[in-house]
Design a protein around this motif. Sequence first.
Motif, PDB file in Angstrom:
ATOM      1  N   GLN A  74      10.500 -28.713  -2.090  1.00  0.00           N
ATOM      2  CA  GLN A  74      10.085 -29.070  -3.446  1.00  0.00           C
ATOM      3  C   GLN A  74      10.845 -28.220  -4.463  1.00  0.00           C
ATOM      4  O   GLN A  74      10.870 -26.986  -4.356  1.00  0.00           O
ATOM      5  CB  GLN A  74       8.575 -28.846  -3.623  1.00  0.00           C
ATOM      6  N   PRO A  75      11.481 -28.846  -5.453  1.00  0.00           N
ATOM      7  CA  PRO A  75      12.215 -28.069  -6.472  1.00  0.00           C
ATOM      8  C   PRO A  75      11.360 -26.999  -7.143  1.00  0.00           C
ATOM      9  O   PRO A  75      11.860 -25.902  -7.415  1.00  0.00           O
ATOM     10  CB  PRO A  75      12.664 -29.133  -7.478  1.00  0.00           C
ATOM     11  N   ALA A  76      10.116 -27.304  -7.393  1.00  0.00           N
ATOM     12  CA  ALA A  76       9.248 -26.316  -8.051  1.00  0.00           C
ATOM     13  C   ALA A  76       9.099 -25.067  -7.193  1.00  0.00           C
ATOM     14  O   ALA A  76       9.063 -23.948  -7.719  1.00  0.00           O
ATOM     15  CB  ALA A  76       7.882 -26.924  -8.356  1.00  0.00           C
ATOM     16  N   ASP A  77       9.032 -25.239  -5.891  1.00  0.00           N
ATOM     17  CA  ASP A  77       8.928 -24.081  -4.991  1.00  0.00           C
ATOM     18  C   ASP A  77      10.213 -23.253  -5.011  1.00  0.00           C
ATOM     19  O   ASP A  77      10.178 -22.027  -5.008  1.00  0.00           O
ATOM     20  CB  ASP A  77       8.628 -24.532  -3.562  1.00  0.00           C
ATOM     21  N   GLY A  78      11.349 -23.940  -5.020  1.00  0.00           N
ATOM     22  CA  GLY A  78      12.620 -23.228  -5.086  1.00  0.00           C
ATOM     23  C   GLY A  78      12.770 -22.450  -6.384  1.00  0.00           C
ATOM     24  O   GLY A  78      13.210 -21.302  -6.392  1.00  0.00           O
ATOM     25  N   LEU A  79      12.388 -23.070  -7.479  1.00  0.00           N
ATOM     26  CA  LEU A  79      12.487 -22.396  -8.780  1.00  0.00           C
ATOM     27  C   LEU A  79      11.509 -21.232  -8.876  1.00  0.00           C
ATOM     28  O   LEU A  79      11.830 -20.185  -9.435  1.00  0.00           O
ATOM     29  CB  LEU A  79      12.264 -23.404  -9.902  1.00  0.00           C
TER      30      LEU A  79
ATOM     31  N   ALA B   3      10.589 -19.435  -6.426  1.00  0.00           N
ATOM     32  CA  ALA B   3      11.175 -18.359  -5.621  1.00  0.00           C
ATOM     33  C   ALA B   3      12.239 -17.618  -6.412  1.00  0.00           C
ATOM     34  O   ALA B   3      12.335 -16.386  -6.346  1.00  0.00           O
ATOM     35  CB  ALA B   3      11.768 -18.932  -4.331  1.00  0.00           C
ATOM     36  N   VAL B   4      13.039 -18.351  -7.182  1.00  0.00           N
ATOM     37  CA  VAL B   4      14.061 -17.711  -8.018  1.00  0.00           C
ATOM     38  C   VAL B   4      13.415 -16.785  -9.040  1.00  0.00           C
ATOM     39  O   VAL B   4      13.844 -15.639  -9.233  1.00  0.00           O
ATOM     40  CB  VAL B   4      14.940 -18.772  -8.725  1.00  0.00           C
ATOM     41  N   VAL B   5      12.360 -17.251  -9.681  1.00  0.00           N
ATOM     42  CA  VAL B   5      11.657 -16.429 -10.674  1.00  0.00           C
ATOM     43  C   VAL B   5      11.099 -15.172 -10.021  1.00  0.00           C
ATOM     44  O   VAL B   5      11.230 -14.066 -10.559  1.00  0.00           O
ATOM     45  CB  VAL B   5      10.538 -17.240 -11.360  1.00  0.00           C
ATOM     46  N   ALA B   6      10.498 -15.323  -8.856  1.00  0.00           N
ATOM     47  CA  ALA B   6       9.926 -14.168  -8.159  1.00  0.00           C
ATOM     48  C   ALA B   6      11.009 -13.165  -7.780  1.00  0.00           C
ATOM     49  O   ALA B   6      10.830 -11.952  -7.924  1.00  0.00           O
ATOM     50  CB  ALA B   6       9.167 -14.632  -6.919  1.00  0.00           C
ATOM     51  N   LEU B   7      12.165 -13.654  -7.328  1.00  0.00           N
ATOM     52  CA  LEU B   7      13.260 -12.747  -6.972  1.00  0.00           C
ATOM     53  C   LEU B   7      13.822 -12.026  -8.191  1.00  0.00           C
ATOM     54  O   LEU B   7      14.150 -10.839  -8.124  1.00  0.00           O
ATOM     55  CB  LEU B   7      14.368 -13.515  -6.249  1.00  0.00           C
ATOM     56  N   ARG B   8      13.927 -12.732  -9.313  1.00  0.00           N
ATOM     57  CA  ARG B   8      14.401 -12.075 -10.544  1.00  0.00           C
ATOM     58  C   ARG B   8      13.442 -10.973 -10.978  1.00  0.00           C
ATOM     59  O   ARG B   8      13.870  -9.887 -11.384  1.00  0.00           O
ATOM     60  CB  ARG B   8      14.540 -13.099 -11.672  1.00  0.00           C
ATOM     61  N   ARG B   9      12.156 -11.259 -10.906  1.00  0.00           N
ATOM     62  CA  ARG B   9      11.171 -10.221 -11.284  1.00  0.00           C
ATOM     63  C   ARG B   9      11.275  -9.011 -10.351  1.00  0.00           C
ATOM     64  O   ARG B   9      11.229  -7.872 -10.802  1.00  0.00           O
ATOM     65  CB  ARG B   9       9.756 -10.805 -11.259  1.00  0.00           C
ATOM     66  N   LEU B  10      11.415  -9.277  -9.068  1.00  0.00           N
ATOM     67  CA  LEU B  10      11.548  -8.178  -8.107  1.00  0.00           C
ATOM     68  C   LEU B  10      12.823  -7.388  -8.378  1.00  0.00           C
ATOM     69  O   LEU B  10      12.810  -6.149  -8.377  1.00  0.00           O
ATOM     70  CB  LEU B  10      11.552  -8.721  -6.673  1.00  0.00           C
ATOM     71  N   ALA B  11      13.927  -8.083  -8.632  1.00  0.00           N
ATOM     72  CA  ALA B  11      15.200  -7.399  -8.934  1.00  0.00           C
ATOM     73  C   ALA B  11      15.066  -6.540 -10.188  1.00  0.00           C
ATOM     74  O   ALA B  11      15.554  -5.406 -10.227  1.00  0.00           O
ATOM     75  CB  ALA B  11      16.319  -8.414  -9.088  1.00  0.00           C
TER      76      ALA B  11
END
Length: 72
Positions: free
Chosen positions: A7-12, A14-22
């Motif tokens: 699902q695109p929403a799940d992929g996006l 995940a990107v948001v979560a990785l940016r916050r973690l970074a």
Amino acid sequence: MSELPNQPADGLAAVVALRRLADQLEDAAVEQAMRSGWSWPQVAEALGITRQAVHKKHAQRLIAAGVRLRRR
């Protein structure tokens, strides 16, 4: 290469979560470096960005956290 979620929403999400973690990891690493006496140019070189960019992004937060900043 890893696969994206179906699902695109799940992929996006995940990107948001990785940016916050970074961002959190960068904040902690910059604070540790500055508390250890690193200079802005040293931190900037390690991050691969300009001294001005690292200063603009982190200086106010570090001052608020009580970190003594070097002038150069």
